[in-house]
Design an enzyme around this catalytic site. Structure first.
Site, mmCIF file in Angstrom:
data_model
loop_
_atom_site.group_PDB
_atom_site.id
_atom_site.type_symbol
_atom_site.label_atom_id
_atom_site.label_comp_id
_atom_site.label_asym_id
_atom_site.label_seq_id
_atom_site.Cartn_x
_atom_site.Cartn_y
_atom_site.Cartn_z
ATOM 1 N N GLU A 482 -11.635 43.596 67.280
ATOM 2 C CA GLU A 482 -10.188 43.441 67.448
ATOM 3 C C GLU A 482 -9.779 42.865 68.806
ATOM 4 O O GLU A 482 -8.627 42.995 69.199
ATOM 5 C CB GLU A 482 -9.473 44.779 67.187
ATOM 6 N N GLU A 548 -10.940 45.343 57.950
ATOM 7 C CA GLU A 548 -10.896 46.811 57.942
ATOM 8 C C GLU A 548 -9.769 47.269 57.030
ATOM 9 O O GLU A 548 -8.594 47.105 57.360
ATOM 10 C CB GLU A 548 -10.654 47.363 59.355
#
Length: 877
Positions: A482, A548
């Site tokens: 991320e 995710e």
């Protein structure tokens, strides 16, 4: 720019070698340890074979300080209840508390012409090494992800009696475990894993995993040390899994180190499938040389494919350095999967699309943290966990960036079972400054520069790339979780290091980057992470390659009882208008709420009933997740990666099996929803669909659609011959009006099947549909079914189990099969079931296979279902 190139060259040359020799063994027994506070002598004294180690305790190596303390019963099991709170945290007691000496004695000598090497595959976080009174490190060896090799030939005792002593220091800083993701974030100033200061799925690891956490080996070579061989396979064109193949190309290189004072002459050769390529080499004293061999052409190769698409063939190969007299000075054995990974931008979905051997593969993936939070790794556990992922019909595992580069044994298991791997490097948006975070000690600008030592990061990356790059399963690299890495790490890693050391795999800058999946929705680009309405998986268009997305994962009562004390086994109470009531131990183990999803099945009578109903939710959630993505493959999506499928600690979220390797129903929901050829029901438009995740055209399939009411009465809605092309999904039959009428009062069971011309099932799927109010009122009143259970031994460790439901009764719904000890009735773990949580219509039977390691004599098979009382059956021989 000139400085960057020179710095990179220095790093590439400076990476410590990792020898793989003709003679190799592990130092894993006889270790002892002592905390620095109780140890007065220095390493030159402690490493003397004659010096007594009085008062030292047995140590676990590979292992950490905590694994040693646990083995010696100095601490309680931190995975049980609130025990972790009873263990001192390094942040509060100081680094010296967990700074330990480790020592072991071993027998070894060097014959004339031999070189002896001491190899460390992983130490956390820094250390000094001593052997026989000599200090081997001129400065501390630092970095969790950096192997270290010493040539110990000059330091061995003539008597053969040797002592190795290592002092290991914790990370610095250790981080404040203040409840944030990665605690206060400062753990990320080290080149190490970040979860050890705590995350939303784990409590802090009190010693931050300080220790000699990976293998220590002794290796012997001749006058040449063959290091870091590299095998690259090229598979041009578009291939099929079966039939004759056009040739593949195999390129090989290796580093050759001459540690002696004389020139070494010989030949480097590579052998695979009976074919050999070679090159003569002359090595100057005290040098390391990279040697590239001629390309080998492999005729009619047996290819390696991801799970569900073809076989995972692995060739045995050797790389050797031989003298003119054909004496082998060093060699390494390899397992080579012949395949080629490609990637392209899908302009329809606006996301990356993965191809293997020229064929596009729809990614059905899993996010992986680590096998064990305290780094207790074993090939057996890796094998079990990767097999579970194969059994879920998944084809990719992403290794999350807050953890580590997994051990080679992990990738070996992925090679065997066909799981592609997306490997993150070591960074996370939580610790490394993507967001404002009041839990963090430093501001975003400071955290954005983590870790403190960028050169160490790059040196470690070079080393770890060399360690795992030969694995067929390794498909892509990812800069971080991320967030991108700092630019002076990212630029050389992307533009110089990976092209030089690998160059065959896709590199993505970070896990939810627009380069992977265009973020047209805003927000972070991944998630959500909790219960979703089933229809939403089908109707809501999320990110086109969601890295995710996941949900719950509570196990059944048997699982809960392993780590939650009896007094804390209390069912959570959901209050939609106020704060839900959850036991403190459940909260400590990171329980994520099931919200109102249990209510349609009736209020839980107790915690056992709650856990039983949670399995229905688990199965439904994960089946629907994968079905919803598959229903839109190549249109909305090129893949998805579930957050997450396993836990390295006794957490109560995001898992298909618990830490003890006991599956919950989510595993079998995924197994069903992810099958390569799959028939499914779209709850939004009530259309029956088929997804074909294979490269084959399937013809002459009989599609059978049936509905069973709560009394077991069957209504066949239709049966029709169908076909579907490769890597395709399509709708077939709308059944909405009929389903609405048949489910109105009590709900119903919808059974979908695809049969071949021999009437054998190609795909079968059973849904339990609610009544018109959204409740499973019929299930709450379902009569008992008189299921007959039988089991017979097919081979050692392999059992066939049959469930028979007589005619005239209701559906035998949601039955769990377990293999148990005959005396204690405790489940045997791990065990692999070809299917589970089975529903059997009246007048039919279901047969599955059960596989296990046959260490227990005469186990029993147990069965318990929604409307089937628990029963046991012996295994007939």
């Amino acid at each position: 720019m000139k400085f960057i190139k020179h710095s990179l060259l220095a790093l590439l040359l400076a990476v410590p070698g990792w020898a793989h020799a003709q003679t190799r063994y592990e130092l894993k027994t006889g270790w002892q340890c002592s905390p620095i506070a109780k140890t007065k002598e220095d390493g030159t004294v402690l490493s003397s074979p004659a010096h007594p180690l009085a008062g030292w305790m047995p140590a676990v190596v590979p292992g950490t300080v905590l694994t040693t303390l646990l083995a010696n019963k100095q601490i309680p099991d931190p995975f049980y209840g609130m025990n972790n709170e009873k263990i001192p945290d390094v942040y509060h007691v100081g680094r010296d508390y967990y700074t330990y000496w480790f020592a072991t004695d071993f027998q070894e000598t060097a014959k004339p012409g031999e070189q002896v090497w001491l190899n460390f595959r992983g130490i956390n976080y820094s250390c000094d090494v001593y052997l026989n009174g000599q200090k081997l490190t001129n400065r501390p060896h630092t970095g969790m992800f950096l192997r270290k090799t010493f040539n110990i030939t000059p330091y061995l005792q003539k008597s053969g009696k040797n002592r190795l002593a290592v002092i290991v220091y914790p990370p610095d800083p250790v981080g404040n475990p203040n409840g944030g993701q990665g605690g206060d974030g400062t753990i990320a100033r080290n080149v190490a894993h970040q979860y050890v200061a705590g995350w939303d799925w784990i409590q802090p690891v009190r010693d931050r995993n300080t220790g000699i956490w990976d293998k220590v080996t002794i290796e012997k070579t001749g006058g040449v040390n063959l290091k870091n061989p590299h095998v690259v396979t090229s598979v041009p064109g578009i291939r099929q899994p079966d039939g004759p193949q056009q040739p593949a190309l195999v390129g090989t290189s290796a580093e050759l180190e001459n540690p002696t004072t004389v020139r070494q002459e010989g030949t480097l050769r590579f052998t695979i499938n009976g074919q050999t390529v070679s090159k003569k080499v002359s090595l100057a004293p005290g040098t390391t040389t990279m040697v590239q061999l001629p390309t080998l052409t492999l005729a009619n190769p047996r290819l390696w494919w991801p799970a569900g698409y073809g076989n995972q063939y692995l060739y045995s190969a050797t790389v050797q350095f031989v003298t003119g007299t054909q004496r082998v000075l060093d060699e390494e054995e390899l397992q080579v999967g012949v395949r080629e990974i490609q990637t392209a931008w899908n302009t329809t979905t606006r996301s990356r699309q993965i191809s293997v051997n020229g064929q596009k593969v729809f990614i059905k993936g899993a996010n992986w943290i680590i096998s064990d939070a305290m780094l207790r790794f074993s090939p057996e556990r890796y094998n079990a966990e990767i097999r579970f992922h194969r059994d879920m019909n998944l084809n990719l595992i992403r290794i999350w960036g807050g953890a580590l580069t997994e051990r080679p044994e992990f990738y070996e298991a992925c090679d065997r079972y066909g799981l592609l791997v997306m490997q993150d490097f070591w960074g996370s948006g939580d610790c490394n400054g993507r967001w404002i975070d009041p839990a963090k000690k430093d501001d975003q600008w400071t955290r954005r520069k983590y870790p403190d030592d960028h050169a160490l990061f790059l040196t470690s990356a070079i080393d770890q790339i060399k360690m795992i790059r030969n694995h067929a399963s390794l498909a892509m690299w990812c800069g971080g979780n991320e967030i991108t890495l700092p630019q002076d790490i990212m630029t050389p890693l992307r533009d110089s290091i990976l092209p030089k050391l690998d160059g065959t795999r896709w590199f993505i800058d970070y896990s939810n980057s627009d380069e992977m999946s265009y973020n047209f929705l805003g927000g972070n680009g991944d998630g959500p992470y909790g219960i979703q309405p089933i229809e939403r998986f089908w109707s809501y268009r999320t990110w086109p390659f969601n890295s995710e997305v996941g949900s719950v994962g509570v196990g059944d009562y048997t699982s809960l009882a392993r780590f939650i004390p009896a007094e804390n086994r209390v069912s959570p109470v959901y209050r939609p208008s106020g704060k839900s009531q959850v036991d403190s131990v459940w909260n400590y183990h990171k329980y994520i709420g099931y919200d109102a999803s249990i209510d349609p099945y009736g209020a839980p009578a107790d915690v056992r009933d709650f856990a039983r109903k949670a399995q229905l939710v688990n199965y439904d959630q994960y089946r629907a997740l994968m079905e919803g993505f598959s229903a839109h493959m190549w249109d909305w999506y090129t893949g998805t990666i579930i957050w997450k499928t396993q836990n390295p600690w006794t957490s109560l979220r995001g898992q298909m099996y618990d830490y003890y390797l006991d599956p919950n129903a989510g595993l079998y929901g995924l197994h069903r929803g992810s099958e390569p050829l799959h028939i499914m029901y779209n709850p939004v438009d009530s259309i029956v669909m088929v997804a074909n995740n294979t490269f084959r055209y399937h013809r002459d399939m009989m599609m059978v659609i049936q509905v069973y009411d709560m009394a077991g009465k069957d209504s066949t809605l239709t049966q029709v011959f169908s076909e579907i092309g490769p890597t395709l999904v399509r709708p077939y039959v709308p059944i909405g009006r009929t389903i609405k009428a048949l489910t109105k009062e009590k709900g119903a069971f919808l059974r979908l099947r695809l049969l071949d011309l021999n009437r054998q099932p190609l795909s079968e799927n059973m849904y339990w549909l609610p009544d018109e109010k959204g409740n499973h009122s019929g299930l709450q009143q379902l009569e008992k079914a008189s299921v007959q259970l039988s089991a017979r031994l097919l081979a050692p460790g392999r059992v066939e189990v049959t469930l028979t439901n007589p005619t005239g009764g209701p559906m035998a719904f949601f039955n769990r099969v377990s293999l148990v000890d005959a005396t204690t009735k405790a489940r045997i773990l791990p065990v692999f079931y070809s299917d589970n949580y089975l529903s059997v219509p009246p007048g039919e039977k279901k047969t599955i296979t059960v596989e296990y390691t046959p260490t227990i004599t005469d186990p029993l098979v147990s069965l318990e279902g929604w409307n089937v009382p628990e029963q046991f059956a012996p295994i007939q021989r």
